[in-house]
Design a protein around this motif. Sequence first.
Motif, mmCIF file in Angstrom:
data_model
loop_
_atom_site.group_PDB
_atom_site.id
_atom_site.type_symbol
_atom_site.label_atom_id
_atom_site.label_comp_id
_atom_site.label_asym_id
_atom_site.label_seq_id
_atom_site.Cartn_x
_atom_site.Cartn_y
_atom_site.Cartn_z
ATOM 1 N N LEU A 1 0.847 -1.197 0.000
ATOM 2 C CA LEU A 1 0.000 0.000 0.000
ATOM 3 C C LEU A 1 0.880 1.244 0.000
ATOM 4 O O LEU A 1 1.974 1.246 0.574
ATOM 5 C CB LEU A 1 -0.918 0.023 1.222
ATOM 6 C CG LEU A 1 -2.012 -1.043 1.281
ATOM 7 C CD1 LEU A 1 -2.789 -0.928 2.598
ATOM 8 C CD2 LEU A 1 -2.960 -0.928 0.089
ATOM 9 N N ASP A 2 0.400 2.300 -0.618
ATOM 10 C CA ASP A 2 1.112 3.573 -0.659
ATOM 11 C C ASP A 2 1.304 4.094 0.767
ATOM 12 O O ASP A 2 0.318 4.240 1.505
ATOM 13 C CB ASP A 2 0.309 4.567 -1.493
ATOM 14 C CG ASP A 2 0.872 5.973 -1.481
ATOM 15 O OD1 ASP A 2 2.095 6.134 -1.341
ATOM 16 O OD2 ASP A 2 0.073 6.924 -1.605
ATOM 17 N N PRO A 3 2.546 4.350 1.174
ATOM 18 C CA PRO A 3 2.798 4.819 2.550
ATOM 19 C C PRO A 3 2.025 6.088 2.925
ATOM 20 O O PRO A 3 1.590 6.225 4.073
ATOM 21 C CB PRO A 3 4.308 5.068 2.579
ATOM 22 C CG PRO A 3 4.849 4.173 1.506
ATOM 23 C CD PRO A 3 3.794 4.149 0.435
ATOM 24 N N ALA A 4 1.829 6.997 1.991
ATOM 25 C CA ALA A 4 1.064 8.216 2.291
ATOM 26 C C ALA A 4 -0.395 7.865 2.578
ATOM 27 O O ALA A 4 -1.001 8.409 3.513
ATOM 28 C CB ALA A 4 1.156 9.201 1.126
ATOM 29 N N LEU A 5 -0.949 6.940 1.821
ATOM 30 C CA LEU A 5 -2.318 6.491 2.043
ATOM 31 C C LEU A 5 -2.442 5.801 3.394
ATOM 32 O O LEU A 5 -3.408 6.016 4.124
ATOM 33 C CB LEU A 5 -2.757 5.548 0.923
ATOM 34 C CG LEU A 5 -4.173 5.014 1.050
ATOM 35 C CD1 LEU A 5 -5.178 6.091 0.681
ATOM 36 C CD2 LEU A 5 -4.347 3.789 0.179
ATOM 37 N N VAL A 6 -1.450 5.002 3.734
ATOM 38 C CA VAL A 6 -1.440 4.312 5.030
ATOM 39 C C VAL A 6 -1.562 5.332 6.158
ATOM 40 O O VAL A 6 -2.374 5.177 7.072
ATOM 41 C CB VAL A 6 -0.168 3.447 5.190
ATOM 42 C CG1 VAL A 6 -0.002 2.964 6.626
ATOM 43 C CG2 VAL A 6 -0.206 2.253 4.237
ATOM 44 N N GLU A 7 -0.774 6.395 6.104
ATOM 45 C CA GLU A 7 -0.817 7.407 7.170
ATOM 46 C C GLU A 7 -2.157 8.127 7.201
ATOM 47 O O GLU A 7 -2.703 8.387 8.277
ATOM 48 C CB GLU A 7 0.332 8.400 7.022
ATOM 49 C CG GLU A 7 1.706 7.815 7.248
ATOM 50 C CD GLU A 7 1.917 7.157 8.608
ATOM 51 O OE1 GLU A 7 1.263 7.539 9.597
ATOM 52 O OE2 GLU A 7 2.751 6.246 8.683
#
Length: 185
Positions: free
Chosen positions: A65-71
Motif C-alpha cells: 500500500l502507498d505509505p502516504a495512504l497508510v498514514e
Amino acid sequence: MTNTAQINAAGTGNAGDTGNAGNSANAAAPADGPAVRRPRVNFAQAAPKAFKALIGFDAAARDGLDPALVELVQIRSSQLNKCAYCLHMHTSDARKAGESEERLHMVAVWEEAAHFFTAKERAALALTEAVTLVAQGGVPNEVYDRAATHFDDAELARLLALIFTINTWNRLALSTGKVPGTDER
C-alpha cells in the motif's frame, strides 16, 4: 514502510519494553485540573505473543500500500476513535514522510475538502470511516463499491486489514493509557 518500530508506534510501546514508560502519570482527574493517569499494563510485555501477532498482521496489511495512504487512513481512524496517542504519532510520521501541513489539517474534513485528496484517497477515507464506525450503520454498499473501483481485490483486502489494525492499535493505546507525545516505539 513495514518496519517494526513504525508498527509498534500505534500505541503499544516496543516489544522489548520492560517498563511502563509514559504510563506512570495516569490516574483520575481532579475536578478542576487535567487528567493524571495511573500505571496500566504494558501490553507488549504482558502479552508478547498477541503483541507480535498484531505487529505481523499490521505489517502484512501495509505491504504494497502507498505509505502516504497508510498514514491518512491511520490518522482518520485515530481522529474518529479520539486516540490522541496514535493521532500524534501518525501525523508526526506523515510530516516526516513529506506530507503537507495543509493536507494534514484537512483529513478531519476530507469530504468538504475533496480537492486536497485524490479519488483513491477519498475512497479509502470513506471506507476507513465506515469500518471504524461500523456499529453506526455497517459498511454501505456504495462506500465499499467506490473503494473497489480504486483498489484491486488484494489491495482492498490489505486496506481493510490496515483499517482493522489501526482500530485495534487505537483501542490498545486508549485502554492502556498511552500518553500523547511520548511515542513509545
